[in-house]
Motif scaffolding. Structure first.
Motif, PDB file in Angstrom:
ATOM      1  N   ALA A   1       0.807  -1.211   0.000  1.00 54.10           N
ATOM      2  CA  ALA A   1       0.000   0.000   0.000  1.00 54.10           C
ATOM      3  C   ALA A   1       0.841   1.262   0.000  1.00 54.10           C
ATOM      4  CB  ALA A   1      -0.941   0.006   1.194  1.00 54.10           C
ATOM      5  N   GLY A   2       2.164   1.140  -0.216  1.00 56.71           N
ATOM      6  CA  GLY A   2       3.019   2.318  -0.271  1.00 56.71           C
ATOM      7  C   GLY A   2       3.493   2.744   1.097  1.00 56.71           C
ATOM      8  N   SER A   3       4.685   3.342   1.144  1.00 55.85           N
ATOM      9  CA  SER A   3       5.259   3.720   2.440  1.00 55.85           C
ATOM     10  C   SER A   3       4.530   4.895   3.068  1.00 55.85           C
ATOM     11  CB  SER A   3       6.748   4.059   2.279  1.00 55.85           C
ATOM     12  OG  SER A   3       6.906   5.104   1.327  1.00 55.85           O
ATOM     13  N   ALA A   4       3.930   5.757   2.234  1.00 57.97           N
ATOM     14  CA  ALA A   4       3.163   6.900   2.749  1.00 57.97           C
ATOM     15  C   ALA A   4       1.693   6.721   2.407  1.00 57.97           C
ATOM     16  CB  ALA A   4       3.704   8.195   2.162  1.00 57.97           C
ATOM     17  N   SER A   5       1.179   5.548   2.657  1.00 61.90           N
ATOM     18  CA  SER A   5      -0.166   5.208   2.210  1.00 61.90           C
ATOM     19  C   SER A   5      -1.223   5.963   3.011  1.00 61.90           C
ATOM     20  CB  SER A   5      -0.411   3.705   2.327  1.00 61.90           C
ATOM     21  OG  SER A   5      -0.368   3.299   3.668  1.00 61.90           O
ATOM     22  N   SER A   6      -2.258   6.350   2.312  1.00 62.30           N
ATOM     23  CA  SER A   6      -3.428   6.922   2.969  1.00 62.30           C
ATOM     24  C   SER A   6      -4.398   5.799   3.295  1.00 62.30           C
ATOM     25  CB  SER A   6      -4.106   7.929   2.033  1.00 62.30           C
ATOM     26  OG  SER A   6      -4.664   7.258   0.913  1.00 62.30           O
ATOM     27  N   GLY A   7      -5.449   6.146   4.045  1.00 63.10           N
ATOM     28  CA  GLY A   7      -6.461   5.143   4.342  1.00 63.10           C
ATOM     29  C   GLY A   7      -7.106   4.622   3.075  1.00 63.10           C
ATOM     30  N   GLU A   8      -7.294   5.491   2.073  1.00 57.76           N
ATOM     31  CA  GLU A   8      -7.930   5.073   0.833  1.00 57.76           C
ATOM     32  C   GLU A   8      -7.018   4.164   0.017  1.00 57.76           C
ATOM     33  OE1 GLU A   8      -9.038   9.165  -0.287  1.00 57.76           O
ATOM     34  OE2 GLU A   8     -11.048   8.364  -0.592  1.00 57.76           O
ATOM     35  N   THR A   9      -5.698   4.408   0.074  1.00 57.41           N
ATOM     36  CA  THR A   9      -4.763   3.507  -0.613  1.00 57.41           C
ATOM     37  C   THR A   9      -4.801   2.131   0.029  1.00 57.41           C
ATOM     38  OG1 THR A   9      -3.325   5.404  -1.051  1.00 57.41           O
ATOM     39  CG2 THR A   9      -2.387   3.221  -1.382  1.00 57.41           C
ATOM     40  N   ARG A  10      -4.795   2.102   1.333  1.00 55.12           N
ATOM     41  CA  ARG A  10      -4.858   0.835   2.045  1.00 55.12           C
ATOM     42  C   ARG A  10      -6.175   0.116   1.740  1.00 55.12           C
ATOM     43  NH1 ARG A  10      -1.171  -2.207   5.415  1.00 55.12           N
ATOM     44  NH2 ARG A  10      -2.475  -3.889   6.221  1.00 55.12           N
ATOM     45  N   GLU A  11      -7.260   0.886   1.697  1.00 55.98           N
ATOM     46  CA  GLU A  11      -8.561   0.292   1.393  1.00 55.98           C
ATOM     47  C   GLU A  11      -8.567  -0.318  -0.014  1.00 55.98           C
ATOM     48  OE1 GLU A  11     -13.132   1.859   0.658  1.00 55.98           O
ATOM     49  OE2 GLU A  11     -11.853   2.922   2.066  1.00 55.98           O
ATOM     50  N   ALA A  12      -7.975   0.393  -0.983  1.00 59.61           N
ATOM     51  CA  ALA A  12      -7.903  -0.137  -2.351  1.00 59.61           C
ATOM     52  C   ALA A  12      -7.069  -1.409  -2.395  1.00 59.61           C
ATOM     53  CB  ALA A  12      -7.316   0.913  -3.287  1.00 59.61           C
ATOM     54  N   ALA A  13      -5.984  -1.435  -1.633  1.00 59.40           N
ATOM     55  CA  ALA A  13      -5.138  -2.624  -1.595  1.00 59.40           C
ATOM     56  C   ALA A  13      -5.871  -3.806  -0.967  1.00 59.40           C
ATOM     57  CB  ALA A  13      -3.858  -2.316  -0.814  1.00 59.40           C
ATOM     58  N   GLU A  14      -6.595  -3.548   0.117  1.00 59.84           N
ATOM     59  CA  GLU A  14      -7.343  -4.622   0.774  1.00 59.84           C
ATOM     60  C   GLU A  14      -8.429  -5.171  -0.149  1.00 59.84           C
ATOM     61  OE1 GLU A  14      -6.715  -6.093   3.482  1.00 59.84           O
ATOM     62  OE2 GLU A  14      -5.565  -4.763   4.798  1.00 59.84           O
ATOM     63  N   ARG A  15      -9.121  -4.261  -0.873  1.00 62.83           N
ATOM     64  CA  ARG A  15     -10.179  -4.730  -1.770  1.00 62.83           C
ATOM     65  C   ARG A  15      -9.591  -5.556  -2.920  1.00 62.83           C
ATOM     66  NH1 ARG A  15     -13.340  -0.374  -2.181  1.00 62.83           N
ATOM     67  NH2 ARG A  15     -14.823  -1.224  -0.687  1.00 62.83           N
ATOM     68  N   LEU A  16      -8.451  -5.109  -3.467  1.00 61.31           N
ATOM     69  CA  LEU A  16      -7.799  -5.882  -4.526  1.00 61.31           C
ATOM     70  C   LEU A  16      -7.395  -7.255  -4.015  1.00 61.31           C
ATOM     71  CD1 LEU A  16      -6.480  -6.221  -7.310  1.00 61.31           C
ATOM     72  CD2 LEU A  16      -4.442  -5.071  -6.382  1.00 61.31           C
ATOM     73  N   ALA A  17      -6.831  -7.299  -2.819  1.00 62.78           N
ATOM     74  CA  ALA A  17      -6.424  -8.591  -2.260  1.00 62.78           C
ATOM     75  C   ALA A  17      -7.621  -9.516  -2.096  1.00 62.78           C
ATOM     76  CB  ALA A  17      -5.737  -8.371  -0.911  1.00 62.78           C
ATOM     77  N   GLU A  18      -8.726  -8.970  -1.607  1.00 59.00           N
ATOM     78  CA  GLU A  18      -9.932  -9.777  -1.425  1.00 59.00           C
ATOM     79  C   GLU A  18     -10.420 -10.353  -2.752  1.00 59.00           C
ATOM     80  OE1 GLU A  18     -14.536  -9.124   0.155  1.00 59.00           O
ATOM     81  OE2 GLU A  18     -13.038  -7.561   0.410  1.00 59.00           O
ATOM     82  N   GLN A  19     -10.405  -9.529  -3.784  1.00 57.69           N
ATOM     83  CA  GLN A  19     -10.886  -9.978  -5.092  1.00 57.69           C
ATOM     84  C   GLN A  19      -9.967 -11.034  -5.697  1.00 57.69           C
ATOM     85  OE1 GLN A  19     -11.018  -6.015  -6.644  1.00 57.69           O
ATOM     86  NE2 GLN A  19     -13.202  -5.760  -6.248  1.00 57.69           N
ATOM     87  N   LEU A  20      -8.654 -10.839  -5.560  1.00 58.57           N
ATOM     88  CA  LEU A  20      -7.721 -11.799  -6.142  1.00 58.57           C
ATOM     89  C   LEU A  20      -7.648 -13.090  -5.321  1.00 58.57           C
ATOM     90  CD1 LEU A  20      -4.769  -9.513  -7.334  1.00 58.57           C
ATOM     91  CD2 LEU A  20      -6.750 -10.360  -8.621  1.00 58.57           C
TER      92      LEU A  20
END
Length: 531
Positions: free
Chosen positions: A68-87
């Motif tokens: 989710a990047g070293s300076a990740s925002s909550g929305e970046t983390r949320e996008a990463a979590e959703r991608l992980a769930e889908q994959l």
């Protein structure tokens, strides 16, 4: 409102799709589609796609991590979590989500200095070490994720094709409308539609909340609208309505997927459900019976001097509550088919409705009939005419566009999803003619009203309405929407240079297994070589 693009970018994309077109020239209708390289399967088509040599992409494996990047925002983390769930669902891999920007795994990053990507654009790069998704905004990152989902092999593992995609939308407004007034659909169905639309980069859900047959949203100041006016629908069904909490949940759900909800209260016509609920809204003080047919144009809010005060209070309180519930910028106030309202009364009513929308800090949207009255500064007009619409009517719309009113294009003989595909289609209507898949796709929004003098710069975007006079089940809803709504997504996002039916139908065919896997009931158009 639109993102300009260079000729060089278009040439890259045209080169990318030329192989697809060559396959399509030899394909027979109904024949299985050839297997296309991953970048050439994307729908909507990206602005630029440069493929690397075969076999140089990133291999998705059980140990893959999503960063989710070293300076990740909550929305970046949320996008990463959703991608992980889908994959995870398709691959069975654990796919941990971690912070950090190391050059391995799948990296999601926000770069606020990437001005060239605009509000919704992104860059995706894939090589042997990593897949990197970069955007300037969370919306752009979300769309990068949707593209990656299409690049991952159907089984969930395997190689993500190597190369670089740089992508931005052609139009800012890419919408679909769901009519829940003629036949009621619960909020869960609207959320399902949001998921289906968002994965193809559609960013607006217009919900038609009121009509002659039913009122579908609870309004505290006028409770009988939903309690009484919402208890019918076309035919003999029980109707229904959304509570405020349900509507809020839809708005939140959609926003998490970067879809804005655009609510519509249709006025001054299409109001029998309201008139039946409150006698004082009628000129004679008598409430009509509730209506369950499909005729239009017979109802009108009262605009006599004696009733004007209550009518204006009605629209103020209803639109005020709706504005409070809706964080997005738009409130749709209808304005179509007001055949029972005199021209002067219509103009006066729409003047007041537009002032009320502005009072609550929103931008008014109205059907294009408002062009014959007095569109207020900033009001957006939604055009639903057809090839048979008169030159005079198109001219009024063109004059409004030249005066600075943005246009949403929803030509009924192209984008009305309730029109039958052909003679054999069960649900649907035919007043705008049959609309097969090719016809829904094969037109250019930028030049559609050019003959009337409307420049492409006046086009805010496109929207595909789905009216439900004949549609009462999820299966029928999806059958009429899919695959035509994917053409809407392509028209709204892809660059003009990618517009080619032969190439598009090959890419559309590749979506068949994906729609099947999601349980979508869709029409298998005979001229598309479904996979």
């Amino acid at each position: 409102m639109r993102v300009p693009r260079t000729c060089a970018a278009l040439l890259v994309l045209m080169t990318a799709v030329s192989c697809t077109a060559a396959h399509g020239d030899d394909a027979k209708p109904g024949a299985p589609a050839p297997v296309l390289p991953a970048f050439q399967r994307l729908l909507p088509a990206p602005e630029r796609a440069r493929a690397a040599a075969p076999g140089t992409g990133y291999r998705l494996e059980p140990g893959t991590v999503i960063r989710a990047g070293s300076a990740s925002s909550g929305e970046t983390r949320e996008a990463a979590e959703r991608l992980a769930e889908q994959l995870r669902a398709s691959s069975g891999y654990s796919l941990m989500v971690v912070d950090g920007d190391q050059a391995n795994g799948i990296l999601l990053r926000i770069d606020e200095d990437a001005a060239e990507l605009g509000d919704e654009g992104y860059e995706l790069t894939s090589n042997a070490a990593a897949v990197t998704l970069t955007a300037r905004t969370p919306a752009g990152l979300f769309y990068a994720v949707q593209t990656l989902r299409q690049l991952v092999p159907a089984a969930g593992g395997g190689i993500v094709q190597g190369g670089t995609i740089t992508d931005r939308p052609r139009f800012a407004y890419r919408g679909a409308m769901l009519d829940v007034a003629r036949h009621f659909f619960p909020v869960g169905q609207a959320k399902r539609y949001v998921d289906q639309l968002a994965q193809y980069k559609v960013n607006k859900l217009h919900v038609h909340l009121s009509d002659d047959q039913g009122w579908r949203l609870a309004i505290d100041s006028w409770p009988r609208l939903a309690e009484y006016g919402g208890a019918t629908e076309v035919g003999t069904g029980p109707g229904g309505y959304w509570s405020k909490e349900e509507y809020r949940s839809l708005v939140t759900y959609a926003a998490e997927r970067h879809v804005e909800v655009v609510p519509e209260i249709d006025m001054p016509g299409h109001t029998n459900a309201a008139l039946a609920s409150y006698a004082e809204l009628n000129c004679d003080g008598k409430a009509p019976k509730r209506y369950t047919g499909i005729r239009v144009g017979f109802s009108s809010l009262c605009m006599t001097e004696q009733k004007k005060e209550v009518t204006y209070r009605f629209i103020d309180e209803v639109l005020g509550e709706l504005a409070e519930l809706t964080p997005g910028p738009y409130l749709h106030i209808g304005g179509d088919e007001a055949h029972s309202t005199g021209a002067a009364d219509y103009a006066a009513f729409m003047d007041q409705a537009q002032k009320t929308v502005a009072k609550y800090g929103k931008t008014a949207v109205a059907w294009h009939q408002l062009a014959a009255a007095r569109p207020a500064d900033g009001t957006v007009l939604q055009y639903w005419g057809t090839a048979a619409t008169s030159a005079a009517e198109k001219g009024r719309v063109a004059d409004a566009a030249k005066s600075g009113h943005p246009l949403i294009l929803s030509p009924a003989d192209r984008l009305y999803l309730d029109m039958k595909y052909d003679l054999t289609t069960g649900p649907g209507l035919t007043w705008a003619g049959y609309v097969p898949v090719k016809k829904a796709y094969d037109w250019d929004p930028g030049g559609y009203l050019g003959g009337a003098g409307v420049p492409e710069s006046a086009v805010l975007g496109v929207e595909a309405p789905l009216w439900t006079e004949t549609i009462a089940t999820r299966a029928d809803l999806e059958f009429m929407a899919f695959p035509r709504v994917l053409g809407l997504a392509e028209l709204g996002w892809a660059p003009k240079g990618a517009h080619d039916w032969t190439a598009y139908r090959q890419r559309l065919a590749e979506q068949g297994p994906r729609l099947d896997a999601q349980g979508v009931t869709f029409y298998r158009a005979p001229d598309v070589p479904w996979s």
